[in-house]
Design a protein around this motif. Structure first.
Motif, mmCIF file in Angstrom:
data_model
loop_
_atom_site.group_PDB
_atom_site.id
_atom_site.type_symbol
_atom_site.label_atom_id
_atom_site.label_comp_id
_atom_site.label_asym_id
_atom_site.label_seq_id
_atom_site.Cartn_x
_atom_site.Cartn_y
_atom_site.Cartn_z
ATOM 1 N N GLY A 1 0.855 -1.116 0.057
ATOM 2 C CA GLY A 1 0.184 0.022 -0.078
ATOM 3 C C GLY A 1 0.933 1.411 0.010
ATOM 4 N N GLY A 2 2.129 1.172 0.817
ATOM 5 C CA GLY A 2 2.813 2.417 0.729
ATOM 6 C C GLY A 2 3.968 2.570 -0.173
ATOM 7 N N GLY A 3 4.467 1.401 -0.464
ATOM 8 C CA GLY A 3 5.872 1.369 -1.088
ATOM 9 C C GLY A 3 5.719 0.787 -2.642
ATOM 10 N N ASP A 4 7.023 0.109 -2.831
ATOM 11 C CA ASP A 4 7.285 -0.605 -3.823
ATOM 12 C C ASP A 4 6.330 -1.707 -4.188
ATOM 13 O OD1 ASP A 4 10.579 -0.252 -3.264
ATOM 14 O OD2 ASP A 4 8.951 -0.473 -1.797
ATOM 15 N N VAL A 5 5.807 -1.794 -5.550
ATOM 16 C CA VAL A 5 5.261 -2.886 -5.956
ATOM 17 C C VAL A 5 6.038 -3.619 -6.527
ATOM 18 C CG1 VAL A 5 3.284 -3.553 -7.426
ATOM 19 C CG2 VAL A 5 2.849 -1.662 -6.236
ATOM 20 N N THR A 6 6.452 -4.910 -6.019
ATOM 21 C CA THR A 6 7.378 -5.618 -6.510
ATOM 22 C C THR A 6 7.126 -6.819 -7.599
ATOM 23 O OG1 THR A 6 8.269 -5.531 -4.132
ATOM 24 C CG2 THR A 6 9.480 -7.177 -5.683
ATOM 25 N N ARG B 1 17.986 -8.254 -7.445
ATOM 26 C CA ARG B 1 17.182 -7.395 -8.297
ATOM 27 C C ARG B 1 17.976 -6.283 -9.105
ATOM 28 N NH1 ARG B 1 14.870 -4.080 -3.313
ATOM 29 N NH2 ARG B 1 16.826 -2.774 -2.718
ATOM 30 N N HIS B 2 17.219 -6.041 -10.112
ATOM 31 C CA HIS B 2 17.715 -4.939 -10.854
ATOM 32 C C HIS B 2 18.052 -3.527 -10.259
ATOM 33 C CE1 HIS B 2 18.731 -2.032 -14.447
ATOM 34 N NE2 HIS B 2 18.837 -3.281 -15.302
ATOM 35 N N ARG B 3 19.213 -2.908 -10.362
ATOM 36 C CA ARG B 3 19.618 -1.753 -9.448
ATOM 37 C C ARG B 3 18.413 -0.489 -9.836
ATOM 38 N NH1 ARG B 3 24.025 -1.236 -6.762
ATOM 39 N NH2 ARG B 3 25.184 -2.940 -7.305
ATOM 40 N N PHE B 4 18.171 -0.692 -11.101
ATOM 41 C CA PHE B 4 17.227 0.347 -11.360
ATOM 42 C C PHE B 4 15.838 0.321 -11.534
ATOM 43 C CE2 PHE B 4 21.661 0.904 -12.765
ATOM 44 C CZ PHE B 4 22.136 2.014 -11.797
ATOM 45 N N ASP B 5 15.631 -0.930 -11.477
ATOM 46 C CA ASP B 5 14.333 -1.462 -11.664
ATOM 47 C C ASP B 5 13.800 -2.487 -10.803
ATOM 48 O OD1 ASP B 5 11.977 -2.228 -12.537
ATOM 49 O OD2 ASP B 5 12.306 -2.826 -14.690
ATOM 50 N N PHE B 6 13.445 -1.952 -9.678
ATOM 51 C CA PHE B 6 13.288 -2.998 -8.510
ATOM 52 C C PHE B 6 12.126 -4.196 -8.914
ATOM 53 C CE2 PHE B 6 14.853 -0.496 -4.853
ATOM 54 C CZ PHE B 6 15.899 -0.279 -5.354
ATOM 55 N N HIS B 7 11.441 -3.873 -10.053
ATOM 56 C CA HIS B 7 10.551 -5.051 -10.508
ATOM 57 C C HIS B 7 11.383 -6.100 -10.990
ATOM 58 C CE1 HIS B 7 7.966 -1.294 -10.392
ATOM 59 N NE2 HIS B 7 6.845 -2.358 -9.984
ATOM 60 N N ARG B 8 12.407 -5.686 -11.382
ATOM 61 C CA ARG B 8 12.952 -6.951 -12.245
ATOM 62 C C ARG B 8 13.912 -7.874 -11.231
ATOM 63 N NH1 ARG B 8 16.475 -5.859 -17.349
ATOM 64 N NH2 ARG B 8 17.295 -8.197 -17.223
ATOM 65 N N LEU B 9 13.446 -9.033 -11.003
ATOM 66 C CA LEU B 9 14.070 -9.663 -10.017
ATOM 67 C C LEU B 9 15.049 -10.786 -10.603
ATOM 68 C CD1 LEU B 9 11.147 -9.989 -7.568
ATOM 69 C CD2 LEU B 9 13.295 -8.540 -7.325
#
Lengths: 237, 237
Positions: free
Chosen positions: A63-68, A126-134
């Motif tokens: 709800g607050g932060g990153d959507v992983t 994870r990707h350093r600049f794209d936290f969605h990329r695991l």
DNA sequence: GTCACGACCTGAATC
DNA sequence: AGATTCAGGTCGTGA
């Protein structure tokens, strides 16, 4: 072949693939690793993720932060690329009964595919600049781990373990992924910032990407002279 | 006592009950049966219904065809009469994850009540002229099954197993049932067709019901000479 | 705390 | 050989 050539051929599967693969290596940061318990590789078909790491890197109440990851009606799915570029999706959830975070659906397939045994280690990046990329990787029990601490500055020695792209990337990664095709993704980023990534051939280069200048050393961008597959003795960081 | 007597006493509980019970026997058609697995009688509290039978006889998407049961906000409920006339309600649903049809809520009570064990057989029937009326029965592991194939012409040998009405019918069947009380139902049908069911005493009779003339043999309408309880050797069809 | 139940998952077997 | 079926499981919720 120069970096410029790669950049120009960004839509050419084989070349941009290789390029991208190494970019990924350079821009990965380690999150944590876990030595697998018998239960992690047994019939329970789940991996318990240590709570500290789970809450730090894979927050469930986003709800607050990153959507992983993608949160669907079927619960949260995390997608990880493995060392071959293959995409693995795992259902990720919290079990109230055991107060623990777990990867469930999909985990057993990964265990089988990689022939994981108790004592083997899985690690997450994870990707350093794209936290969605695991990313997910593993090594056999007793094999050398990272020389440096987890989550530190990336100094990557590419190895066959990660760079050994044994199957055509698009073929394994493409259509079933919830993420955009990684080439599309890449192109899109480049387009958005109205930049062409600049890769200068030599032992040290600069790549401007996502608005950041990055110093890359030769062994980062270029693979080592043809490692012929995993030999279990490489150091990853 | 003659059939006429039964017919005249249609509203008399004890007698019309017996009459109706035997009507039901005559007009039942077998749907399918299942040998219970350990899971069907174990702690999973569910019965898996083989897909082919489920879709044929208990359609869930009753948009096009028969409505076999009441569909509430709590899902679909199927009501079955057992050999004693007692009504059993089971939640019936489809599990997407396993692609299977199951009876859930209520099933464990039935298993306990009947002391069912793995290997025992449950079978399902419906009324030949009222598909809403369903029946459930069981027999012990290894006991004689039907001589004829399932779903064929009914040739019923009544036995203590089915005719042994041990509890007053209305008491167990009435208020909680989603179906009309079976006596009301019966009277209603008779009223609608403006007929009085004609049952002629003898070894062969004709019953006109629901606008159909039915030839019934003696052993169909009348129970055999006092079977003193279930002895496991009767043939049902 | 236990249990029934709803929903979900997987591996083996089968088609 | 890929898809389907289903027996045997899991966890979470609510009574």
């Amino acid at each position: 072949m120069s970096g410029h050539h790669y950049a120009r051929d960004i839509h050419h599967n084989t070349l941009s693939l290789h390029h991208h693969q190494n970019d990924a290596l350079a821009y990965r940061e380690s999150l944590f690793e876990k030595s697998l318990t018998p239960s992690d590789v047994g019939k329970l078909n789940r991996l318990v993720i240590p709570k500290q790491h789970a809450e730090k890197y894979f927050p469930l109440n986003s709800g607050g932060g990153d959507v992983t990851a993608e949160t669907t009606e079927k619960g949260m799915l995390l997608s990880f690329e493995d060392e071959s570029g293959k995409c693995w999706k795992f259902r990720y959830s919290y079990w109230n009964s055991s107060q623990s975070y777990v990867l469930t659906k999909g985990w057993s397939k990964y265990v089988k595919d990689k022939h994981l045994d108790a004592g083997d280690v899985v690690f997450f990046q994870r990707h350093r600049f794209d936290f969605h990329r695991l990313f997910i990787g593993r090594r056999r029990r007793g094999e050398a781990s990272s020389l440096s601490a987890v989550s530190q500055e990336a100094r990557v020695n590419t190895t066959a373990y990660w760079s050994g792209l044994t199957t055509p990337y698009r073929q394994e990664h493409a259509s079933t992924s919830s993420y955009p095709n990684i080439h599309q993704e890449y192109s899109q980023y480049v387009g958005e910032v109205a930049e062409t990534p600049t890769v200068v051939a030599g032992s040290s280069r600069t790549v401007r990407l996502f608005g950041v200048n990055l110093e890359c050393h030769g062994d980062v961008v270029e693979p080592p002279p043809c490692s012929d597959g995993y030999n279990g003795q490489h150091i990853y960081y």
